[in-house]
Design a protein around this motif. Structure first.
Motif, PDB file in Angstrom:
ATOM      1  N   VAL A 188      -3.698   3.909   9.213  1.00  0.00           N
ATOM      2  CA  VAL A 188      -3.225   2.906  10.265  1.00  0.00           C
ATOM      3  C   VAL A 188      -2.182   2.008   9.796  1.00  0.00           C
ATOM      4  CG1 VAL A 188      -5.162   1.355   9.834  1.00  0.00           C
ATOM      5  CG2 VAL A 188      -3.791   1.432  12.197  1.00  0.00           C
ATOM      6  N   GLY A 189      -1.307   1.657  10.556  1.00  0.00           N
ATOM      7  CA  GLY A 189       0.126   1.032  10.119  1.00  0.00           C
ATOM      8  C   GLY A 189       1.028   0.917  11.322  1.00  0.00           C
ATOM      9  N   VAL A 210       1.034  -1.155  -0.016  1.00  0.00           N
ATOM     10  CA  VAL A 210      -0.114  -0.005   0.133  1.00  0.00           C
ATOM     11  C   VAL A 210       0.876   1.229  -0.035  1.00  0.00           C
ATOM     12  CG1 VAL A 210      -1.664   1.209   1.522  1.00  0.00           C
ATOM     13  CG2 VAL A 210      -1.925  -1.047   1.222  1.00  0.00           C
ATOM     14  N   VAL A 211       2.022   1.300   0.799  1.00  0.00           N
ATOM     15  CA  VAL A 211       2.697   2.412   0.904  1.00  0.00           C
ATOM     16  C   VAL A 211       3.800   2.604  -0.308  1.00  0.00           C
ATOM     17  CG1 VAL A 211       4.549   3.677   2.358  1.00  0.00           C
ATOM     18  CG2 VAL A 211       2.614   2.273   3.459  1.00  0.00           C
ATOM     19  N   ALA A 225       4.405   0.282   6.960  1.00  0.00           N
ATOM     20  CA  ALA A 225       3.405  -0.589   6.345  1.00  0.00           C
ATOM     21  C   ALA A 225       2.093  -0.051   6.838  1.00  0.00           C
ATOM     22  CB  ALA A 225       3.718  -1.998   6.636  1.00  0.00           C
ATOM     23  N   GLY A 226       1.027  -0.208   6.236  1.00  0.00           N
ATOM     24  CA  GLY A 226      -0.258   0.348   6.674  1.00  0.00           C
ATOM     25  C   GLY A 226      -1.155   0.467   5.650  1.00  0.00           C
ATOM     26  N   LYS A 227      -2.380   1.099   6.104  1.00  0.00           N
ATOM     27  CA  LYS A 227      -3.624   0.983   5.085  1.00  0.00           C
ATOM     28  C   LYS A 227      -4.092   2.468   5.239  1.00  0.00           C
ATOM     29  CE  LYS A 227      -6.538  -0.425   2.058  1.00  0.00           C
ATOM     30  NZ  LYS A 227      -7.085   0.750   1.982  1.00  0.00           N
ATOM     31  N   THR A 228      -4.778   2.948   3.896  1.00  0.00           N
ATOM     32  CA  THR A 228      -5.431   4.220   4.287  1.00  0.00           C
ATOM     33  C   THR A 228      -6.967   3.970   4.311  1.00  0.00           C
ATOM     34  OG1 THR A 228      -5.820   4.048   1.781  1.00  0.00           O
ATOM     35  CG2 THR A 228      -4.049   5.563   2.656  1.00  0.00           C
ATOM     36  N   GLY A 229      -7.630   4.999   4.947  1.00  0.00           N
ATOM     37  CA  GLY A 229      -9.162   4.680   5.040  1.00  0.00           C
ATOM     38  C   GLY A 229      -9.847   6.115   4.858  1.00  0.00           C
ATOM     39  N   THR A 230     -11.014   6.095   4.148  1.00  0.00           N
ATOM     40  CA  THR A 230     -11.837   6.813   3.679  1.00  0.00           C
ATOM     41  C   THR A 230     -13.320   6.480   3.909  1.00  0.00           C
ATOM     42  OG1 THR A 230     -10.348   8.060   2.203  1.00  0.00           O
ATOM     43  CG2 THR A 230     -12.543   9.062   2.299  1.00  0.00           C
TER      44      THR A 230
END
Length: 696
Positions: free
Chosen positions: A529-530, A489-490, A506-511
């Motif tokens: 969050v990551g 993701v990054v 390492a992580g994840k976007t959220g909308t």
């Protein structure tokens, strides 16, 4: 004549009534005094004397390194017993005492204070309040040296009544997490959650009620001494707290957002090292009014896609390299259309690419295909990951997640596809953080903790250790694939704008769209969050910003940069996060000695003594060396006022001199020459900045 007799008769009758009334008063007074005296004396004592509660001194709250986050400071109300000083002491000191009182409090003139003291002396008053203003302990010590007062409590008459006032040395830093307790025993945060331990045990003291409704303390053998409260040692790192709060505040201001939160957790221990919750006051300012991270439910949006991938990888035979067609980024389930954020859609991509680019359509199609006929199986994974119940954190007020279940009211054919990308249910941000932390922690999910121990002075009364709430969130094979997805993701996906250069995130976007009055609006909750560094995770963190205004509306360009700023700052401060680097030597050790950097005069003298050719291209005092054939050449080193110097290769003595001269607080480990420094040379020095150097 008859009129005169009539008047005399009436006068005599009136006189007789007055005499009889006077006799009745005397008789009644005597009856009260001698017959009912004991009864009324006891009643008077009950009215004039009473046992009152004496508040215990509240315990302190400390950060992880012992810095004070909250403490009770003693303040005093000053009163005076005018009956105690001897005549010669009072007469000799009254003028000077009046001067001191007037000069200190500045609320009455010297003559007014003098008259107040003299009147109290004449009336033999045992308790008068000299000023309504409170004084601190140092003021008390000063006053005890004043005339009359210096004679002591029993001979000078000074009465100092202690009043504890709660004080936070770092002002509003982590204000809501530290919390408060009101007079009616309501409150929030650690102050309220640990009120019983912090509050101690109140005592009782005997008080006498004086004229004007004033209560004066009276010594009594039956007085019960208060037991002071216990201390809390929290997990909060005051430096990381400052970093997190500053980064969040800057983003909130930039995007004119309504609310925002940041929580940073240590991967292995679950210790929350920083937590900030900010809200707008509508006038461009932000303050902490609610702990959103632990106490508010949100639809998680795309950060929940991690759960979707866990269920798919654990329960089906799909592979990340499998293809899926998301077309133009729209797909209709029953009467609802699921849309991607990507313009024109992604077309046919691998499942890994779909996750990295946060395709709602891909997640919804995959879940509908594999769990559409058995939705309870998917919900079981949510339960197994401990996302459907409170985590049981140490803060009172944690809500219960709202999870829809098959067969319940409101469940429909669209419910499962919506859940696949984080809609239709609500959890706390700490739930999401705990899940991502579990991935970083090799599959072991642990409870976030805010308090490490409860202490009385240096003695530990209770210790809170790391608590595992799920020993293994998934198989090892799935875990490896999850790490690959989150790094992707990054590196390649929606968060590639925060791709690092010295370490990996390492992580994840959220909308997620905000639901208001039963309808989704064009307002968003953005999040990232990551964990980092990805190769050996030490910290996990979540950033959530609600309703950003302007061009930027997604987690990738609102929340993710805040995460990156915090991670960069932590990485720069913690030298242990840095990967070992090969030490480059400027010369072969069998030809030239190791000469790297230092004071030009000293280095040149050393080379001359050893017969080594050396020449300089600069007149600067501090230089770095470079190989010049069989000799050494001196070049200007980075150094100057307000600038971080380049101390790599220098001796500890030279390095600490330059760093402290630049205004930095220096922390070091090891022996020898400087191998690494945590802040890049040439950066501007801020007030109170710390730098960590490693010697070797």
């Amino acid at each position: 004549m008859n009129i005169k007799k009539s008047i005399l008769l009436r006068v005599r009758i009136a006189f007789l009534f007055v005499v009889l009334f006077a006799i009745a008063v005397v008789v009644k007074t005597g009856h009260i005094q001698f017959v009912e005296g004991e009864k009324w004396a006891k009643m008077g004592e009950r009215i004039s004397f009473d046992y009152k509660r004496v508040k215990a001194t509240r315990g302190n709250i400390y950060s992880d390194n012992g810095s004070l986050l909250a403490t009770s400071l003693p303040f005093y109300k000053i009163a005076f017993d005018a009956s105690l000083p001897k005549d010669e002491v009072f007469e000799k000191g009254v003028d000077s005492l009046a001067y001191h009182l007037s000069n200190f409090f500045k609320d009455k003139s010297r003559s007014d204070y003098r008259q107040l003291l003299i009147d109290a002396r004449k009336s033999n008053k045992k308790y008068i309040i000299l000023s309504r203003k409170q004084i601190d302990y140092q003021d008390k010590k000063t006053m005890m040296s004043w005339p009359i007062f210096r004679e002591g409590r029993l001979r000078g008459g000074a009465i100092f009544e202690k009043i504890d006032v709660r004080y936070r040395p770092f002002s509003n830093l982590s204000r809501r997490t530290i919390g408060f307790v009101n007079e009616n025993e309501t409150g929030a945060g650690l102050e309220y959650s640990f009120n019983k331990q912090l509050g101690g045990q109140d005592g009782y003291a005997y008080y006498q009620k004086l004229a004007g409704g004033v209560w004066k303390p009276v010594y009594d053998a039956n007085n019960v001494k208060a037991v002071d409260g216990l201390d809390l040692q929290t997990t909060l790192d005051i430096n990381l707290q400052d970093v997190a709060e500053t980064a969040l505040h800057k983003a909130m201001l930039q995007h004119d957002a309504d609310d925002g939160l940041v929580a940073v957790m240590e991967v292995k221990t679950g210790e929350v090292k920083a937590i900030s919750n900010l809200s707008s006051d509508g006038h461009g300012n932000f303050f902490e009014k609610f702990n959103f991270a632990a106490g508010r439910l949100f639809e998680p949006g795309s950060t929940f896609k991690l759960v979707t991938m866990i269920a798919l990888l654990e329960d089906t035979n799909i592979k990340l390299s499998d293809s899926i067609d998301v077309g133009n980024g729209e797909y209709t389930f029953y009467n609802k259309t699921v849309r991607d954020h990507e313009d024109h859609g992604l077309g046919t991509v691998t499942i890994q690419q779909a996750f990295e680019h946060s395709s709602n359509v891909a997640m919804a199609k995959l879940v509908d295909k594999h769990f559409g006929l058995r939705p309870q199986k998917f919900v079981d994974y949510i339960d197994r990951l401990k996302l459907s119940k409170p985590l049981g954190v140490q803060l009172v007020g944690e809500p219960t997640p709202k999870i829809k279940r098959p067969g319940e009211k409101g469940w429909s054919g669209i419910s499962l596809p919506w859940m696949a990308y984080g809609y239709g249910f609500e959890i706390t941000p700490l739930h999401t953080l705990a899940l991502y932390n579990a991935v970083a922690n090799d599959g072991e999910m642990i409870k976030p903790i805010f308090v490490k121990s409860i202490r009385r002075a240096d003695e530990e009364e209770e210790l809170f250790e790391t608590e595992v709430i799920n020993g293994k969130i998934c198989s090892g094979e799935t875990l490896d694939q999850l790490k690959l997805l989150l790094e992707g993701v990054v590196e390649n996906g929606t968060a590639k704008n925060i791709k690092g250069t010295h370490y990996r995130i390492a992580g994840k976007t959220g909308t997620a769209q905000i639901l208001e009055n039963g309808h989704y609006t064009k307002k968003y909750v953005t999040s990232f969050v990551g964990y980092f560094p990805a190769h050996e995770p030490k910290y996990s963190a979540i950033v959530l910003i609600k309703n950003p205004r302007g061009w930027y509306q997604y987690g990738s360009n609102v929340a993710a940069p805040v995460f990156k700023e915090i991670a960069d700052n932590i990485y720069a401060r913690d030298i242990n996060l840095h990967r070992p680097m090969d030490v480059k030597k400027f010369a072969k050790t069998d030809v030239l000695p190791v000469i790297r950097a230092g004071k030009q005069e000293e280095l040149a003298m050393l080379c001359n003594e050893l017969g080594i050719s050396n020449h300089s291209a600069t007149e600067e005092e501090w230089v770095r060396s470079s190989r010049a054939g069989d000799g050494v050449s001196w070049k200007k080193a980075i150094e100057g006022k307000g600038v971080v110097p380049d101390v790599k290769g220098m001796t500890f003595r030279d390095a600490i001199y330059l760093l402290e001269k630049a205004g930095l607080n220096v922390y070091y480990e090891g022996k020898g020459r400087v191998e690494q420094q945590s802040i890049t040379p040439g950066a501007r020095v801020g007030k109170g900045d710390r730098i960590y150097i490693r010697l070797g």
